[in-house]
Each structure stands twice: as structure tokens, then as C-alpha cells.
Design an enzyme around this catalytic site. Structure first.
Site, PDB file in Angstrom:
ATOM      1  CD  GLU A  28      -3.109  -1.063   2.116  1.00 39.61           C
ATOM      2  OE1 GLU A  28      -2.882  -0.481   3.190  1.00 39.61           O
ATOM      3  OE2 GLU A  28      -4.197  -1.613   1.860  1.00 39.61           O
ATOM      4  CD  GLU A  33      -3.881  -6.030   2.645  1.00 40.89           C
ATOM      5  OE1 GLU A  33      -4.690  -5.261   3.212  1.00 40.89           O
ATOM      6  OE2 GLU A  33      -2.657  -5.882   2.693  1.00 40.89           O
TER       7      GLU A  33
END
Ligand code: P53
Length: 475
Positions: free
Chosen positions: A178, A373
Site C-alpha cells: 500500500e 487483500e
């Protein structure tokens, strides 16, 4: 039952990160990481980022769920669900305790040999993130984290060691988890987790963020090149937090601003996939007189290390409110979307946004995609007979898989696999809580580390097993 479904070798599985489940924070020669200095917070109270381990405070990552000593049993449970892949990260501080050493720590390397061997024994492919919110704290105090160019040397050295050691065991890699969370530079924890930077009063946060991100992008590109040189069969991806951003009204200025907001969050992907900065951002840097340290050599490096696939997390979508400028500021520019429910932690729940995301990335980047995810953080209740009836989690995942399946079977998206987050309960990254649970496997432990640490199968465990066995047909 839907007869059209995912490809035969689709990678069903789950995802975790070292600091959120391993515990054993000072065993096996491990150094202190930034995650070891983050206290327990909550939905309302941000985690504190302390300078030392303070006796009066609780640091949930020190113990986490003690995967360090439970990995065999935990991986066996994942195998029982039929996992084809398991995503975890390598804690940088197990390999280089301070981050700036030249020789790796053998005990740390051995631990991941054991974890990967255990996966392979069960025919589970390890999928590995090199940097997941857990850089050595020493790199923060001595070098100022990623605000310092020297970090490129340290990180590429770490990656080199990992590729050399594990390339026969691990084929799927990602560089920075991320990397784009720091777009929200007003959030101390986001910038700290991504880049190990703590702002001082008067700092130009946005400029500092862009500079740190640049060094990370150069490092990421070098790492892709190093990995391919060691073993051309390695698949090395980027990892983006993908939150589609919708305009709250159809006013054209508004729609335009929303596009800029998405471009601001996702330019990281442009650089990692296309090997160069987009023009709007180059112009933006110029107009802001930022004079960032971006050398001609850096730009050459960026061109040579483009990624093989795009790994991304998908939890939620955002909606922007009207502004009369083009300068997206995430802490101020978002509103509730009246069409979308939110979770108990305030995260918008938007399954259609996942199909949107898959289509958006395919059109823009033309690369294989990998959902690494997705999931619902929720309160679970352990019954007296050790059951967890988590139909809310099953519903969330089912709705998302349906949209993902449409993207594949109706829109032609090239999707590698699906690895829902926190397949076993673990410490929340944003709050440090245990009670914000994502798992198919329940871990008996509270926010303060009390509990038997016993593992129990939730209803979602049996449901997901069936989903995998039918390759996503029986939901
Ligand atoms: P937690 C913010 C927004 C979206 C994803 O998050 C995020 C974050 C940062 O917390 O993080 C990812 O535990 C991250 C994981 C994290 C997971 O999402 O805050 O890659 O480390 O645990 C879920 O509920």
C-alpha cells in the site's frame, strides 16, 4: 451455481503481514521495527508512535498471535481450507535488525525458510511482500526514514538477500505494501507506516511525502531488476490500496476533481507500471516549485524495473465532496455516500466498487491483477461451544467474490488470485486492536494479549473451504 468461473489455477488463499501476527518481537536476533513502537489504539483513539518501548503502554505487535511459534498448526489449518497461496511479509528487522548492516541475520533467514517449507509441504505457494509497515526503527532515528536517499541502498540490499535465499521457494513477490496510503499525508500513522517519517511543526507534509515516495519508487524499480536478474521466473508486483473515488454530484468541475483525486492516489501505479511519472504530476511539481531530488539517473532506473503484475487491496470506495480546486486532500475532501453502508469501523462496504476497480486497472495498465487483500473487520462472538457464527463476514466476502467473478467472466479481466486479508485473526494495522477481526480462524486473545491463543474455526472457515473446492462456483 454459476457455470462460468475463474481459471483453473486461480490462487485462492489468504493474506497477513509479519508484524501483525508473528509476535516474538525480540526473538531470533530481531531488531525493533516501527510497528514495535506503535501502541494500542481504537476506532476513536489513534495509536501512539513512541520513541522507546514505554513500560506503561501496551504494544500489541510484540506478541501478536504468536505465529512465530504457531506457524505449523496455522498453516495446516489454511491447508485444510484448501489454500493454494498464502501471502505474508518478511520482517526486515529479522533479516537486518538495524537495517544498515551488510551481513544478514541467519536466524531470521532460517525462520522464513521454515515458514515457506511448511507452505510448500501443503502445496501452498507463498506470496511475499518485502516491505509491509515494518521498517527497522534504527533507520528512522539515524536516517529519517524514507526522506533519506540512503534507504534505497539498504532496502535493495535486503531485497537482494531475500531473492537469493528464497527464489526457489517463492515465485510471487511485492515490493511496498500500500505504497499509496501516504497520499493521505495528514494522517501521521499512514506516512509513518509507509515511510518511517514523523513530521515536525511547519513541515511541508505533501512535499516530504512526494520525495519519500520517489525514493521508494526508485527502490521498487531496482528491486524488480535485481529479482529478475537472479531468477527470471519471479513475478514481482507493486501493491496499491485501491479505493475507487466517486463524485457526489454530476457537476462537471466536480467529476474532473474526482478524476484528479484518483490520479493522485494511483500515480504510484502509473510509475511502477509505465516506468514514468504522468504529465499532470510533473506539471504539478513544477507549479508548486517543489524541486524534488529526482535525478536523470532515477528516471532511467524507473523505466527499467516495471512490474509484472498489480497486487492491490480492496476494502472500500470513497466519495468526494465539492471543491473549487484540483488539489486533492484526503483528510478533508471525502463525504459519506448515501448508497453505501459502513462497517463498525466506519469503512464503506461497496462490492460493486471491486468490479469497478478491476475494470479501471485493466483499462489503464493492461497487466494481470491480483487481489491480495479484501475483507471485513468485525466483532466476533465466541460461543460457549467454541463456534463463531460470522454470517456478516460470509455475506461481505460472497458479495465481493460475485463482483470479482463478473469482472472475470463478463469483462475479461485477467485475475491471478484472491487472498482475503487476515485469514487468521491478527492485530489491526490502523488501531492495534485484536477485536477488529478478519479471519476464518478465530484466535482466542483480547486487545491486551490475554487469552489462551487457541485457534477455532469460524463458520466462514467451512464456507470458504467450499468456495475454494468449487473454484468460486458455490458461494
Ligand atoms: P486494519 C487503511 C486503509 C485501507 C487498508 O486494515 C489499510 C489501511 C491501514 O490500516 O491497510 C491494509 O487492520 C494493510 C493491512 C491492514 C489491512 O488493510 O486497519 O495492508 O496491514 O491490516 C486492514 O483494519
Amino acid at each position: 451455481m454459476n457455470s462460468k468461473t475463474f481459471k483453473k489455477n486461480f490462487l485462492w488463499g489468504g493474506a497477513v503481514a509479519a508484524h501483525q501476527l508473528e509476535g516474538a518481537y525480540n526473538e531470533g536476533g530481531k531488531g525493533l521495527s516501527i510497528a514495535d513502537l506503535m501502541t494500542l489504539g481504537s476506532n476513536k483513539k489513534p495509536r501512539e508512535l513512541t520513541k522507546t518501548v514505554e513500560k506503561s503502554k501496551y504494544y500489541p505487535n510484540h506478541k501478536a498471535i504468536d505465529f512465530y511459534h504457531h506457524y505449523k498448526g496455522d498453516i495446516a489449518l489454511m491447508a485444510e481450507m484448501g489454500f493454494k497461496a498464502f501471502r505474508t511479509s518478511i520482517a526486515w528487522t529479522r533479516i537486518f535488525p538495524n537495517g544498515d548492516e551488510t551481513k544478514p541475520n541467519e536466524a531470521g533467514l532460517k525462520f522464513y525458510d521454515h515458514v515457506f517449507d511448511e507452505c510448500l509441504k501443503h502445496n501452498i505457494q507463498p506470496v511475499v511482500t518485502l516491505s509491509h509497515f515494518e521498517m527497522p526503527y534504527h533507520l528512522v532515528t539515524k536516517y529519517g526514514g524514507w526522506s533519506n536517499r540512503k534507504l534505497i541502498t539498504f532496502f535493495t540490499r535486503f531485497a537482494h538477500v531475500c531473492f537469493e535465499r528464497y527464489h526457489n521457494k517463492v515465485k510471487y513477490w511485492m515490493t511496498f505494501n500500500e505504497i499509496n496510503n501516504q497520499t493521505n499525508y495528514d494522517s501521521d500513522i499512514s506516512v509513518y507506516e509507509d515511510s518511517g517519517i514523523k513530521f515536525k511543526a511547519g513541515d511541508d507534509k505533501q512535499k516530504i511525502m512526494y520525495q519519500a515516495a520517489h525514493y521508494e519508487l526508485v527502490a521498487s524499480s531496482e528491486v524488480v531488476q535485481i529479482g529478475h536478474a537472479i531468477d527470471p521466473s519471479l513475478q514481482i508486483g507493486c501493491m496499491l490500496a485501491f479505493c475507487p473515488i466517486y463524485p457526489a454530484t454530476s457537476k462537471p468541475e466536480y467529476v474532473l476533481f474526482t478524476k484528479r483525486a484518483m490520479d493522485s492516489r494511483l500515480y504510484f501505479g502509473d510509475v511502477q507500471v509505465n516506468g514514468e511519472y504522468p504529465n499532470w504530476l510533473k506539471t504539478y511539481f513544477k507549479n508548486k516549485n517543489y524541486n524534488l531530488d529526482i535525478t536523470g539517473k532515477d528516471l532511467e532506473i524507473l523505466k527499467l524495473g516495471t512490474v509484472d503484475y498489480i497486487g492491490f487491496s480492496y476494502y472500500m470506495s470513497f466519495t468526494t465532496k465539492y471543491t473549487n480546486h484540483m488539489d486533492y486532500r484526503e483528510s478533508k475532501d471525502l463525504v459519506r455516500n448515501p448508497f453505501i453502508k459502513i462497517s463498525d469501523w466506519g469503512w464503506p462496504i461497496d462490492p460493486v466498487g471491486l468490479r469497478y476497480a478491476l475494470n479501471w486497472m485493466t483499462t489503464r495498465w493492461h497487466k494481470p491483477l491480483f487481489v491480495v487483500e479484501n475483507g471485513l473487520g468485525a466483532y466476533d462472538k465466541l460461543t460457549s461451544d467454541h463456534k463463531i457464527h460470522d454470517d456478516y463476514r460470509i455475506n461481505y466476502l460472497r458479495e465481493h467474490i460475485i463482483q470479482m467473478r463478473k469482472a472475470v467472466t463478463e469483462d475479461g479481466v485477467d485475475l491471478i488470485g484472491y487472498l482475503p486479508w487476515g485469514c487468521i485473526d491478527l492485530v489491526s494495522a490502523s488501531t492495534g486492536e485484536m477485536k477488529k477481526r478478519y479471519g476464518f480462524i478465530y484466535v482466542d486473545e483480547d486487545d491486551y494479549g490475554n487469552g489462551s491463543l487457541k485457534r477455532y474455526k469460524k463458520d466462514s472457515f467451512y464456507w470458504y473451504k467450499k468456495v475454494i473446492a468449487t473454484n468460486g462456483k458455490d458461494l
